[in-house]
Design a protein around this motif. Sequence first.
Motif, PDB file in Angstrom:
ATOM      1  N   VAL A 214       2.659  -9.267   7.301  1.00  0.00           N
ATOM      2  CA  VAL A 214       1.670  -8.280   6.876  1.00  0.00           C
ATOM      3  C   VAL A 214       1.242  -8.627   5.454  1.00  0.00           C
ATOM      4  CG1 VAL A 214       1.248  -5.816   6.494  1.00  0.00           C
ATOM      5  CG2 VAL A 214       2.918  -6.535   8.226  1.00  0.00           C
ATOM      6  N   GLY A 215      -0.046  -8.873   5.230  1.00  0.00           N
ATOM      7  CA  GLY A 215      -0.471  -9.211   3.867  1.00  0.00           C
ATOM      8  C   GLY A 215      -1.956  -9.501   3.771  1.00  0.00           C
ATOM      9  N   ALA A 216      -2.331 -10.280   2.766  1.00  0.00           N
ATOM     10  CA  ALA A 216      -3.711 -10.679   2.475  1.00  0.00           C
ATOM     11  C   ALA A 216      -3.639 -11.636   1.285  1.00  0.00           C
ATOM     12  CB  ALA A 216      -4.581  -9.467   2.130  1.00  0.00           C
ATOM     13  N   PRO A 217      -4.690 -12.354   0.947  1.00  0.00           N
ATOM     14  CA  PRO A 217      -5.946 -12.532   1.676  1.00  0.00           C
ATOM     15  C   PRO A 217      -5.795 -13.481   2.871  1.00  0.00           C
ATOM     16  CG  PRO A 217      -5.963 -13.791  -0.373  1.00  0.00           C
ATOM     17  CD  PRO A 217      -4.677 -13.018  -0.352  1.00  0.00           C
ATOM     18  N   ALA A 218      -6.947 -13.755   3.502  1.00  0.00           N
ATOM     19  CA  ALA A 218      -6.950 -14.491   4.768  1.00  0.00           C
ATOM     20  C   ALA A 218      -6.326 -15.882   4.644  1.00  0.00           C
ATOM     21  CB  ALA A 218      -8.374 -14.588   5.298  1.00  0.00           C
ATOM     22  N   ASP A 219      -6.563 -16.571   3.511  1.00  0.00           N
ATOM     23  CA  ASP A 219      -6.021 -17.934   3.420  1.00  0.00           C
ATOM     24  C   ASP A 219      -4.492 -17.921   3.386  1.00  0.00           C
ATOM     25  OD1 ASP A 219      -6.204 -16.744   0.887  1.00  0.00           O
ATOM     26  OD2 ASP A 219      -6.403 -18.660  -0.156  1.00  0.00           O
ATOM     27  N   ARG A 220      -3.923 -16.874   2.801  1.00  0.00           N
ATOM     28  CA  ARG A 220      -2.462 -16.775   2.801  1.00  0.00           C
ATOM     29  C   ARG A 220      -1.941 -16.453   4.201  1.00  0.00           C
ATOM     30  NH1 ARG A 220      -0.585 -13.876  -2.851  1.00  0.00           N
ATOM     31  NH2 ARG A 220      -1.657 -15.339  -4.232  1.00  0.00           N
ATOM     32  N   LEU A 221      -2.682 -15.599   4.921  1.00  0.00           N
ATOM     33  CA  LEU A 221      -2.253 -15.265   6.283  1.00  0.00           C
ATOM     34  C   LEU A 221      -2.338 -16.501   7.183  1.00  0.00           C
ATOM     35  CD1 LEU A 221      -3.755 -11.680   6.698  1.00  0.00           C
ATOM     36  CD2 LEU A 221      -1.389 -12.335   6.207  1.00  0.00           C
ATOM     37  N   ARG A 236      -6.140  -5.947   4.076  1.00  0.00           N
ATOM     38  CA  ARG A 236      -7.536  -5.722   3.661  1.00  0.00           C
ATOM     39  C   ARG A 236      -8.339  -5.131   4.808  1.00  0.00           C
ATOM     40  NH1 ARG A 236      -8.781 -10.500  -0.640  1.00  0.00           N
ATOM     41  NH2 ARG A 236      -7.146  -9.842  -2.083  1.00  0.00           N
ATOM     42  N   GLU A 237      -7.926  -5.441   6.038  1.00  0.00           N
ATOM     43  CA  GLU A 237      -8.609  -4.846   7.193  1.00  0.00           C
ATOM     44  C   GLU A 237      -8.017  -3.481   7.512  1.00  0.00           C
ATOM     45  OE1 GLU A 237      -8.450  -7.796  10.324  1.00  0.00           O
ATOM     46  OE2 GLU A 237      -9.480  -9.245   9.027  1.00  0.00           O
ATOM     47  N   LEU A 238      -6.716  -3.389   7.503  1.00  0.00           N
ATOM     48  CA  LEU A 238      -6.047  -2.096   7.741  1.00  0.00           C
ATOM     49  C   LEU A 238      -5.600  -1.574   6.385  1.00  0.00           C
ATOM     50  CD1 LEU A 238      -3.963  -2.954  10.936  1.00  0.00           C
ATOM     51  CD2 LEU A 238      -6.172  -1.810  10.801  1.00  0.00           C
ATOM     52  N   THR A 239      -6.441  -0.771   5.774  1.00  0.00           N
ATOM     53  CA  THR A 239      -6.198  -0.366   4.391  1.00  0.00           C
ATOM     54  C   THR A 239      -5.268   0.845   4.285  1.00  0.00           C
ATOM     55  OG1 THR A 239      -8.240   0.887   4.464  1.00  0.00           O
ATOM     56  CG2 THR A 239      -8.368  -1.311   3.498  1.00  0.00           C
ATOM     57  N   GLU A 240      -5.064   1.549   5.384  1.00  0.00           N
ATOM     58  CA  GLU A 240      -4.209   2.744   5.351  1.00  0.00           C
ATOM     59  C   GLU A 240      -2.793   2.394   5.816  1.00  0.00           C
ATOM     60  OE1 GLU A 240      -5.096   5.621   4.040  1.00  0.00           O
ATOM     61  OE2 GLU A 240      -6.957   4.539   3.576  1.00  0.00           O
ATOM     62  N   PRO A 241      -1.781   2.891   5.082  1.00  0.00           N
ATOM     63  CA  PRO A 241      -0.400   2.637   5.502  1.00  0.00           C
ATOM     64  C   PRO A 241      -0.141   3.014   6.961  1.00  0.00           C
ATOM     65  CG  PRO A 241      -0.438   3.718   3.362  1.00  0.00           C
ATOM     66  CD  PRO A 241      -1.853   3.657   3.831  1.00  0.00           C
ATOM     67  N   GLU A 242      -0.674   4.162   7.388  1.00  0.00           N
ATOM     68  CA  GLU A 242      -0.436   4.639   8.759  1.00  0.00           C
ATOM     69  C   GLU A 242      -0.974   3.656   9.785  1.00  0.00           C
ATOM     70  OE1 GLU A 242      -1.883   6.412   6.315  1.00  0.00           O
ATOM     71  OE2 GLU A 242      -0.153   7.701   5.859  1.00  0.00           O
ATOM     72  N   ARG A 244      -1.340   0.459   9.408  1.00  0.00           N
ATOM     73  CA  ARG A 244      -0.509  -0.759   9.429  1.00  0.00           C
ATOM     74  C   ARG A 244       0.777  -0.519  10.221  1.00  0.00           C
ATOM     75  NH1 ARG A 244      -2.662  -1.309   3.850  1.00  0.00           N
ATOM     76  NH2 ARG A 244      -0.902  -0.215   2.894  1.00  0.00           N
ATOM     77  N   VAL A 245       1.378   0.645  10.003  1.00  0.00           N
ATOM     78  CA  VAL A 245       2.594   0.983  10.747  1.00  0.00           C
ATOM     79  C   VAL A 245       2.278   1.030  12.250  1.00  0.00           C
ATOM     80  CG1 VAL A 245       4.312   2.802  11.162  1.00  0.00           C
ATOM     81  CG2 VAL A 245       3.664   2.194   8.810  1.00  0.00           C
ATOM     82  N   ALA A 246       1.132   1.618  12.592  1.00  0.00           N
ATOM     83  CA  ALA A 246       0.744   1.729  14.010  1.00  0.00           C
ATOM     84  C   ALA A 246       0.499   0.351  14.617  1.00  0.00           C
ATOM     85  CB  ALA A 246      -0.502   2.604  14.135  1.00  0.00           C
ATOM     86  N   ARG A 247      -0.157  -0.531  13.846  1.00  0.00           N
ATOM     87  CA  ARG A 247      -0.435  -1.877  14.358  1.00  0.00           C
ATOM     88  C   ARG A 247       0.864  -2.662  14.571  1.00  0.00           C
ATOM     89  NH1 ARG A 247      -2.374  -5.126  17.682  1.00  0.00           N
ATOM     90  NH2 ARG A 247      -2.752  -7.255  16.977  1.00  0.00           N
ATOM     91  N   VAL A 248       1.765  -2.549  13.629  1.00  0.00           N
ATOM     92  CA  VAL A 248       3.051  -3.247  13.768  1.00  0.00           C
ATOM     93  C   VAL A 248       3.814  -2.689  14.972  1.00  0.00           C
ATOM     94  CG1 VAL A 248       5.324  -3.597  12.684  1.00  0.00           C
ATOM     95  CG2 VAL A 248       3.233  -4.017  11.372  1.00  0.00           C
ATOM     96  N   ALA A 249       3.725  -1.377  15.190  1.00  0.00           N
ATOM     97  CA  ALA A 249       4.403  -0.765  16.345  1.00  0.00           C
ATOM     98  C   ALA A 249       3.842  -1.323  17.655  1.00  0.00           C
ATOM     99  CB  ALA A 249       4.269   0.754  16.291  1.00  0.00           C
TER     100      ALA A 249
END
Length: 375
Positions: A214-221, A236-242, A244-249
């Motif tokens: 989980v991170g940014a920017p794109a070149d690092r990913l 940078r695409e998922l700017t809200e903590p919630e 990001r947690v949902a995506r990881v889930a």
Amino acid sequence: MSPATTRAAVLREYGRPLVLEELPLPAEPEPGAAVVRIDRTTLCGTDAHLWQGGMPGVELPIVLGHEMVGTVVALGEGADRDARGRPVGIGTRLVWSESTCGHCHGCTVLREPVLCADRGYGFRQRADRPPYVTGGLAEYCYLPPGAARLVVPEDMPHDWAAAAGCAVKTALRAVRRAGGVRHGETVVVQGSGPLGLFGTALARAGGAGLVVTVGAPADRLAIARAWGADEVVSVRELTEPESRVARVAELTGPRGADLVLDFAGGPTANHEGVLMCGQRGRHVVVGLAGPDARAVPLDVVMSREIQVLGSLNGDVSDLDGALRFLESFRDRFDFSAAFGAPAGLAESTTALAAMASMTTTKAVISPHLDLKEPA
Ligand SMILES: [Zn+2]
Ligand SMILES: [Zn+2]
């Protein structure tokens, strides 16, 4: 031949350009000490952070840089062996750990060098007091007696060896603090800076089943993917903590993560990391959340029986592990992808700014590169 002085890039005022100065070097290294000619210094986020605004306990002026590799030019009495007992002489290429005091609770009772009450980070050495230069933004630097050294494998690139001195050893210690990666585990790595990238490679190399970075920017990913991440989540695409947690889930499934390596820092990272853990998950905290940290949900820690572990930098054992990891997996991961092109000492301020703005993943200084240019 050990020079009497060294050119160094000195931090005199926060946020201002470093000043190139000539600083003294001890005429004769004290017993156990050494002087090295710095081959390469890689910059860490902490250097950029310090440059921008300091840190409690740090007094200016200082010479920044705490990831470096150097070649011995002078040795004090009794400094002729490395931490593994291998011979060290003039011309030996070394990396080293922060010095320790040897008599505090951390040193003598806990026997944990990272917990030493008086750990000799280079940036705690004032540049206007002996031994003046223990940081890496200089042509030469002083290794105090308590700094354990390791001989660098002959064919290891300078950049890699330098980065072992903080980024790689810190990531490796975090994994060790969690008891290692178990085969087939789901690992979430928070952060795609140098720590997160090396953490990603360590998780993959350690036998993880699924690695999510989980991170940014794109070149690092993109580097994270190349170094073993099966999935990446852009903050940078998922700017809200919630979100990001949902995506990881979604990615980890109902079991959640077995291991979360929190290298991200930032006010919500610890909170998110705990929520990403599944039952009996381990959450290793390396990144600093700062004064505005969102509370970690301890009811979740309790109900899922999560282990939250702190991990602080690394000691000489982690440094040794870092060198061995880089050497062992050199054909599996293109570690060079994380490093920028080497710049001369006069470019140090530009390099710090590039680290601060995240336009480079790992800025690299080759202190002798611009020697012939006007200071
Ligand atoms: Zn560092
Ligand atoms: Zn101590």
